[in-house]
Scaffold this motif. Structure first.
Motif, short mmCIF file in Angstrom:
data_model
loop_
_atom_site.label_atom_id
_atom_site.label_comp_id
_atom_site.label_asym_id
_atom_site.label_seq_id
_atom_site.Cartn_x
_atom_site.Cartn_y
_atom_site.Cartn_z
N VAL A 130 7.54 5.62 -2.60
CA VAL A 130 6.68 4.63 -3.26
C VAL A 130 5.39 4.46 -2.47
O VAL A 130 4.28 4.55 -3.01
N TRP A 131 5.53 4.20 -1.18
CA TRP A 131 4.36 4.15 -0.31
C TRP A 131 4.57 5.20 0.77
O TRP A 131 5.54 5.14 1.52
N HIS A 132 3.66 6.15 0.89
CA HIS A 132 3.91 7.28 1.77
C HIS A 132 4.06 6.90 3.22
O HIS A 132 4.70 7.61 3.98
N LEU A 186 1.57 -0.74 1.75
CA LEU A 186 2.63 -1.28 2.59
C LEU A 186 2.06 -1.46 3.98
O LEU A 186 1.71 -0.50 4.65
N GLN A 187 1.92 -2.69 4.39
CA GLN A 187 1.21 -2.95 5.64
C GLN A 187 2.09 -2.78 6.86
O GLN A 187 1.68 -2.18 7.83
N MET A 244 -4.78 -4.03 -2.67
CA MET A 244 -6.21 -3.84 -2.46
C MET A 244 -7.01 -4.33 -3.66
O MET A 244 -8.15 -4.73 -3.51
N ASP A 275 -0.32 -1.91 -3.69
CA ASP A 275 -0.43 -0.49 -3.42
C ASP A 275 -0.43 -0.17 -1.94
O ASP A 275 -0.57 0.98 -1.56
N HIS A 308 0.62 -5.55 0.52
CA HIS A 308 -0.73 -6.06 0.28
C HIS A 308 -1.32 -5.31 -0.91
O HIS A 308 -1.03 -4.14 -1.12
#
Lengths: 358, 365, 235
Positions: free
Chosen positions: C173-175, C125-126, C148, C123, C146
């Motif tokens: 998908v990941w803001h 995106l690093q 959580m 959940d 990554h």
């Protein structure tokens, strides 16, 4: 020494009444203007030093000789005033020139003419009108027009924001202030400033002065309502959203520089004095001495009035450096949902107290 | 009305430009425009040696330089499989935690200034000066240290260091209580910050927010505990998490309070580290003569005062990095500003921006 | 070299081979210490040659690799899962224990799957890193993901052509993909298809060129201001 007394004193009053009137007014107005200027210097210096002590700083220090020696830095406000006078006068190209130039004067006039009804001492009042306190409340609203003119004529969205907020704030807070004064007027049955002070003469139980703040619990609360509303009217923290430095740079005054800015500054401090002066007169006994029997002469009267006013101004400065500022809508809800109802209840309370307990 | 806040503005924490679309006083859209402080850090790193990169990392997040250095050297030492002596580890932790306290003091002080409280700002800076004096004692610099090197540190601790830090800790711990009295639990401050700018945990994770911002929303994630590096496993400390004490969980007040509590936790770590630090040791022992990491890449995160600081380093066997990317926590924190301040008033935007604790040097690099 | 020194070096090297570097680092004399280090390197090289199993050069600390032979690293496991769900996307030859190499075509679907699948639940995106693999080679985008909930992480690499680099965008998908992809576009010129507002973020909008590419030539002037050159080399 009122204007009326001055006119009578002039030997030419019969032949040239117009000229005499003009002269009398000038003779009273010029010292007031000078007093405001000097007082502003003193209060600016006081604010810098007091804030420094509260914030663990040293404030203005002196490195010279004479007045500007040691750790007092007494010439700092003079330097500030000189700097403001000598600055370049910038008028933005797209500003509305006439309104831009007129605005500071209107704001200043609003504060300045209120001084004519302040009772500095038993004999030192420019015009002892029988509508004294009403006159002051009415005239101090003139400043709002000047503020809106300043915000609008700068042709700058930030100034517009600041001016709108400021206008809303000042107009709203006039109401609790006026309502608290009504509570006072109900007791004293006179609106004349000297009359209000006369009502507070004498001592309860031999030592407690008969000031309205001690008279009954409702006027006690009314004092605080009036004082806080006065702080809001002067646009001081915690109500200084209109000039919130970290948000709107300088709010309505962003585009002003030099002497014009100095005028706004001056009128803010003059307003503070008027508010503190009215609070001292109406609630703290004006020029009357708190110690029974002594220090009653007119010279002492001036001393007592000035010290009470200066103490209230010190409290205003203290507020500024202690509290964060309220947001605009919290300000307004505090006024309309908090202070105004309490002020209304006060009026009822004073009436009932007077009727039942005499 | 389209308003423009910045780039020169007293409370944007650097050169940040915000394009705000308002409807009266209510904000409907905010676009942050960054890049005013872009200094091509990553391109410079490709033309410098690995040692020469360290001063560049200082200048990214200039308020927490020690932590920037720390992140870089931890990543490099994992890439090169160097193990540093015990004393160096303890020194690094002490410096990083002192810098964490200094950074939080600045963040909290300027936040008070943004909402109008002028006095706590000066009190916190006065205490921060004492920390900067400790740093000056050690390495000669107050703000940008170039202190942590790959394999060691640049200067050993001076004589009397441990005592100085103990004095500072004894002086500082009661001050936090004072700050709570004057600012954190001040009624007006609570009105300005509680329930304002609520950041939900899912939104925070999706936006990559980390550090005190994420912990303020209730998520217990701290790299020092969850992906430990250096010797953080040896220390006993809590990870404070926002609980919505005076409002909704995840509002500005929670983020503020988490930082206050973190300062206390840092003092705990400092006390433990000062007690256990080995008295002797050569801090330059493990310094490699020439830094030539083996070919490969690594991504390593450490906990800086603003959140997860990540370094992605690609090495091709030469003395210069092939590619070095710094993933800064403030970059992600700023990206969430639009999301959480829509629908609030203009003054609230300033309050929310202050609570996110951004540093433009890190965002723009 | 005296006997004492030899013995000291011997002991230190033995301890170091077992993992305790302090013995070598704590030797006082500089000369002896460097000799010990040299001896250690030699010993390690010999150990590597004689041992039958090649030591895995696992540098990514997030992989759940164990030091015993056999189990797959997390990257390899996830690569397997992706290959079974989306056949043809995983580039088996280039993937390793430390990363997964994907084809760009179905990246958006794979990303959504990685975020939502209960075994993966990535959940967060690093980091999105753009890489220029060399003047004759292509561009690459590397994603560090990554989770959580499961507390595990993978690295995904997607190669794209130098002339017309296009990669599907994962900003929905990941803001944080929004800003990370804008930054990669700004520095490398990689176009992310499906990104609703792909423009430069760190550089001014009218800047020419893609700075972090290896063949970047900085422009001479910008709006009349002379642009200083980045220092070449490290001498």
């Amino acid at each position: 020494m009122t204007v009326d007394q001055l006119i009578d004193w002039f030997p030419i009053s019969a032949t040239w009444p117009g000229l005499t009137f003009l002269l009398a007014v000038l003779i009273c107005a010029v010292p007031v203007f000078l007093f405001i200027a000097v007082y502003a210097l003193v209060v600016i210096y006081g604010e810098l030093k007091i804030s420094s002590f509260m914030q663990d700083k040293v404030g203005p220090m002196g490195q010279g000789v004479g007045l500007h020696a040691w750790r007092w830095g007494l010439l700092q406000p003079v330097a500030d005033a000189l700097k403001l006078i000598l600055k370049e006068d910038i008028i933005p190209a797209s500003a509305d020139k006439k309104l831009f130039i007129l605005a500071p004067f209107i704001v200043f006039i609003g504060a300045f003419i209120a001084f004519s009804a302040l009772p500095f001492s038993q004999t030192l009042i420019i015009a002892d009108m029988n509508i004294g306190v009403f006159y002051i409340l009415a005239v101090s609203s003139l400043g709002v027009i000047g503020l809106i003119m300043a915000g609008w004529s700068s042709n700058n969205k930030w100034s517009l924001y600041g001016a709108m907020r400021s206008a809303a704030q000042i107009i709203s807070y006039e109401i609790p202030a006026a309502l608290s004064i009504i509570a006072v007027i109900m007791l004293t049955s006179t609106m004349s400033m000297q009359g209000i002070i006369q009502y507070q003469s004498g001592f309860i139980w031999g030592f407690l002065p008969n000031w309205l703040i001690f008279n009954n619990p409702f006027t006690f609360v009314a004092f605080f309502i009036f004082f806080i509303s006065g702080v809001a009217e002067c646009n001081r923290t915690p109500f200084d959203i209109p000039e919130a430095e970290s948000e709107l740079v300088a709010g309505a005054f962003t585009e002003y520089s030099g002497m014009r800015y100095a005028f706004f500054f001056l009128s803010e401090y003059a307003n503070m004095f008027v508010v503190a002066g009215v609070a001292a007169t109406a609630f703290l006994g004006g020029w009357q001495s708190p110690i029974p029997g002594i220090f009653n002469s007119p010279a002492w009267g001036l001393w007592w009035f000035m010290s009470k006013t200066m103490f209230l101004i010190f409290v205003m400065i203290w507020f500024r450096w202690t509290f964060p500022r309220l947001r605009v809508d919290q300000l307004m809800s505090a006024c309309w949902k908090g202070f105004t109802p309490i002020a209304l209840v006060n009026i009822f309370g004073v009436g009932i107290w007077y009727l039942t307990l005499g | 009305m389209v308003l423009n806040i910045g780039p020169q503005h007293p409370s944007t924490h650097g050169v940040l430009r915000l394009k705000v679309v308002t409807d009266g006083e209510i904000v409907s859209d905010i676009t942050p425009i960054i890049g005013y402080l872009h200094r091509c850090f990553e391109k410079h790193c490709e033309n410098s040696t690995y040692e020469q990169v360290i001063p560049y990392t200082d200048r990214c997040d200039y308020i927490a330089s020690m932590n920037n250095n720390f992140g870089y050297v931890v990543a490099m030492e994992e890439l090169m499989e160097i193990k540093v002596p015990e004393r160096v580890e303890y020194i690094r932790v002490i410096m990083a935690e002192l810098n964490r306290i200094a950074s939080h003091l600045l963040a909290l002080g300027t936040y008070g200034l943004d909402v109008g409280a002028f006095t706590p700002f000066l009190y916190m800076f006065r205490d921060r000066e004492r920390i900067l004096d400790i740093f000056e004692l050690t390495c000669g610099a107050r703000l940008l240290y170039n202190y942590m090197w790959v394999g060691g540190v640049s200067h050993d601790l001076p004589v009397g260091f441990v005592e100085t830090v103990y004095n500072f800790l004894d002086y500082f711990e009661p001050k936090v209580q004072e700050y709570n009295d004057i600012l954190t639990f001040n009624k007006i401050f609570i009105e300005r910050t509680a329930d304002v700018g609520v950041l939900l945990p899912e939104v925070a994770i999706s936006f990559g927010v980390s550090g005190p911002n994420l912990r303020g929303s209730g998520v217990k994630w701290d790299i020092r505990k969850d992906e430990p590096y250096s010797i953080y496993e040896r220390f006993d400390f809590d990870v404070p998490v926002g609980q919505g004490l005076v409002g909704t969980m995840g509002d500005c007040w929670d983020r503020f309070y988490v930082r206050v509590l973190e300062m206390i936790e840092s003092t705990k770590i400092l006390r433990q580290a000062l007690k256990d630090i080995p008295a002797n040791g050569d801090v330059h022992q493990a310094l490699p003569k020439k830094i030539r990491p083996p070919k490969g890449s690594i991504y390593r995160r450490t906990e800086s005062p603003r959140g997860d600081l990540g370094y992605y380093i690609i090495s091709d066997g030469s003395p210069q990095p092939y590619r070095l990317k710094m993933r800064s926590p403030a970059f992600t924190a700023l990206s969430v500003l639009n999301e959480i301040s829509r629908g609030w008033m203009l003054s609230d935007v300033i309050a929310v921006l202050g609570s996110l604790d951004i540093v433009l040097g890190e965002i723009d690099r | 070299m005296t006997d004492n020194q030899e013995q000291l070096i011997q002991e230190a090297v033995e301890k170091a081979l077992q993992g305790d570097m302090d013995a070598v680092n704590n030797i006082e004399d500089r000369v002896t210490r460097s000799k010990a280090k040299a001896a250690l390197v030699k010993a390690k090289r010999e150990a590597a040659k004689t041992s039958a199993e090649p030591s895995s050069e696992d540098k990514s600390e997030e992989s759940a690799t164990e030091s015993k032979p056999a189990p797959l690293s997390l990257n390899q496991k996830i690569a397997g899962i992706i290959a079974s769900q989306f056949p043809g996307t995983v580039d088996e030859e280039s993937s390793s224990e430390t990363h997964i190499q994907l084809q760009p075509a179905k990246w958006f679907d794979v990303a959504q799957y990685l975020r939502d699948d209960p075994a993966c639940l990535f959940d967060s995106l690093q980091c999105v890193t753009g890489v220029d693999l060399g003047e004759e080679s292509e561009l690459e985008v590397r994603y560090n993901l990554h989770s959580m909930t499961h507390r595990h992480a993978v690295e995904i690499r997607i190669e794209c052509a130098r002339n017309n680099p296009k990669v599907p965008s994962v900003e929905t998908v990941w803001h944080i993909g929004d800003w990370f992809e804008r930054e990669t576009y700004d520095m490398f010129g990689i176009e992310f298809e499906g990104h609703r507002d792909l423009r430069r973020i760190l550089l001014p909008d009218d800047w020419e060129g893609w700075p972090l590419r290896k063949d970047y030539e900085v422009q001479e002037t910008y709006h009349g201001i002379v642009v200083p050159k980045v220092k070449e080399g490290w001498e």
